[in-house]
Design an enzyme around this catalytic site. Structure first.
Site: not given
Ligand SMILES: *Cc1c(COP(=O)(O)O)cnc(C)c1O
Length: 436
Positions: A151, A246, A274
């Site tokens: 994702y 990522d 995050k």
């Protein structure tokens, strides 16, 4: 109404969910929060403190979601809260440069081996979307390769055989994404270099970038097999494409310098999110000076943001990275996580439940399957009904896991050995219950 929503101890959350569902799709602002994959009523949160979440019905949970990764130091960490309060007092947004942005950029560059220059943005989605644009601009090519089950946020070009959120809802990709937006995205199998070669076929000379989660954390937890990341580097070097990591989930989580430091690999562009925002909306992408100087206003690749480098979010990120500048935190996370992992394996064995367990540092996953999980196909074979029963049994014991089989468990440094042991004891009971 479901049984759970009638039970008196969740009445507050049930009412709040009904009210929310009248004004927001599914009552939430991000799909997985709605408990769609596990059923029942999502708990509405009143506050978080250290390792503990408090819901609006006065119940307490040991939290293993940690806002989906950012809260590696637990909820409301005093130095992050103080930094946020002080920054807010000075003004919440200027749309003009501040010295704090330079400070945060410097901390990132010091820690992440492949980053020499960085741009701050607002979300992981935005970081990856911008990184893909940059890679296409630098190479003058259009194709990208991504991996099934990874994702990368919800940018159109990346909602092709999408990961956790969309997968949980049973749609392989989203309506509203045009075939044009998806046409330049090839999808390969994680941990399978041959699938990259065959996806590319004879189009290697049009490859702009390979985009990968160096540790896949959005189909449960799937670590890279030996040689996979090095093989991607080799394919990129051979074809003249860029390698994009990522690391929105993994950077500052599995090691201070992310998965690239842990495994000694070198991507061309790295996406962060995050943890880097300390629990506020902040993300980043970075690369060598040569690549980053293609970004506007120095270079021609346009990318901007009204709230980018927001002073409150930047202050939270600085406080977070400074608090993490202490190797004993990573040692502590490692020992807590190993204790939890061993406890969960033993609990599953003694309950006679077929599970597979994955762990990298403070990221963990319990898969309900009896075969090895190495990619999206093997992750998808898990018994999601059994996970749902386990999830609810754990929730009833005051353990807050991710409401989906296809997400990680995150340990925070706020947790104690006693809480880990309580979690394992709850799992022993929950697994025995869910076995039948
Ligand atoms: C969470 C996540 C994203 C998306 O970040 P948002 O801030 O939710 O947009 C992208 N990539 C990975 C690997 C993630 O875990």
């Amino acid at each position: 109404m479901t049984e759970a929503s009638r039970s008196p101890e969740n009445r507050g959350s049930a009412c709040a969910f009904e009210a929310a569902s009248r004004v927001m799709p599914g009552g939430v602002n991000s799909p997985v929060r709605a408990f769609g994959a596990v059923g029942g009523v999502p708990r509405f949160i009143e506050r978080g403190c250290g390792a503990i979440l408090h819901d609006i019905d006065g119940r307490e949970y040991i939290d293993y979601v940690g806002s989906w990764g950012p809260l590696i130091l637990g909820h409301a960490h005093p130095s992050v809260v103080k930094a946020v309060q002080q920054a807010a007092n000075r003004g919440t947004s200027f749309g003009a440069p501040t010295e704090a942005e330079t400070h945060l950029a410097t901390l990132i560059i010091e820690r992440v081996p492949s980053i020499e220059m960085v741009r701050l943005v607002n979300s992981g989605t935005e970081a990856v979307m911008s990184a893909v644009r940059l890679a296409r601009a630098v190479t003058g090519r259009s194709l990208i390769v991504k991996f099934d089950g990874c994702y990368h946020g919800h940018a159109d070009a990346l909602l092709v055989a999408a990961g956790s959120g969309a997968m949980t809802f049973g749609t392989p990709s989203s309506p509203g994404v045009t075939s044009g937006a998806a046409a330049d995205t090839l999808v390969a199998d994680y941990n399978d270099l041959a699938s990259v070669e065959s996806a590319l076929a004879d189009r290697g000379s049009d490859l702009a970038a390979i985009l990968v989660e160096p540790i896949a954390g959005n189909m449960g937890l799937v670590p890279p097999v030996a040689g996979f990341l090095a093989g991607l580097r080799e394919i990129c070097d051979r074809t003249g494409a860029l390698l994009i990591y990522d690391e929105v989930m993994t950077c500052f989580r599995v090691a201070p310098g992310g998965a690239q430091a842990l495994y000694g690999q070198k991507p061309d562009i790295t996406c962060l999110g995050k943890i880097v925002g300390g629990g506020l909306p902040l993300a980043a992408y970075g690369a060598s000076v040569r690549i980053m100087q293609q970004v506007s206003p120095v270079g021609p690749v346009y990318q901007a943001g009204t709230l980018s480098g927001n002073p409150v979010a930047t202050a939270a990120g600085i406080a977070m990275l400074e608090a993490l500048d202490d190797p004993t935190i990573y040692d502590r996370l490692e020992s807590l996580s190993a204790r939890l992992d061993e406890g969960l394996r033993e609990a599953a064995r003694s309950a006679g439940v077929a599970t597979r367990h994955a762990r990298v540092g403070s990221m963990l996953c319990t898969f309900f399957t009896d075969s090895e999980v190495t990619n999206f196909a093997t992750a998808s074979a898990c018994d999601t009904q059994q996970y749902a029963r386990y999830f609810h049994a754990m929730l009833d014991c005051g353990i807050y896991l991710a409401p989906s089989q296809f997400e990680c468990m995150f340990v925070s440094s706020a947790q104690t050995e006693e809480q880990i042991d309580r979690t394992v004891a709850a799992a022993r009971e929950a697994l025995t219950l869910t076995a039948c």
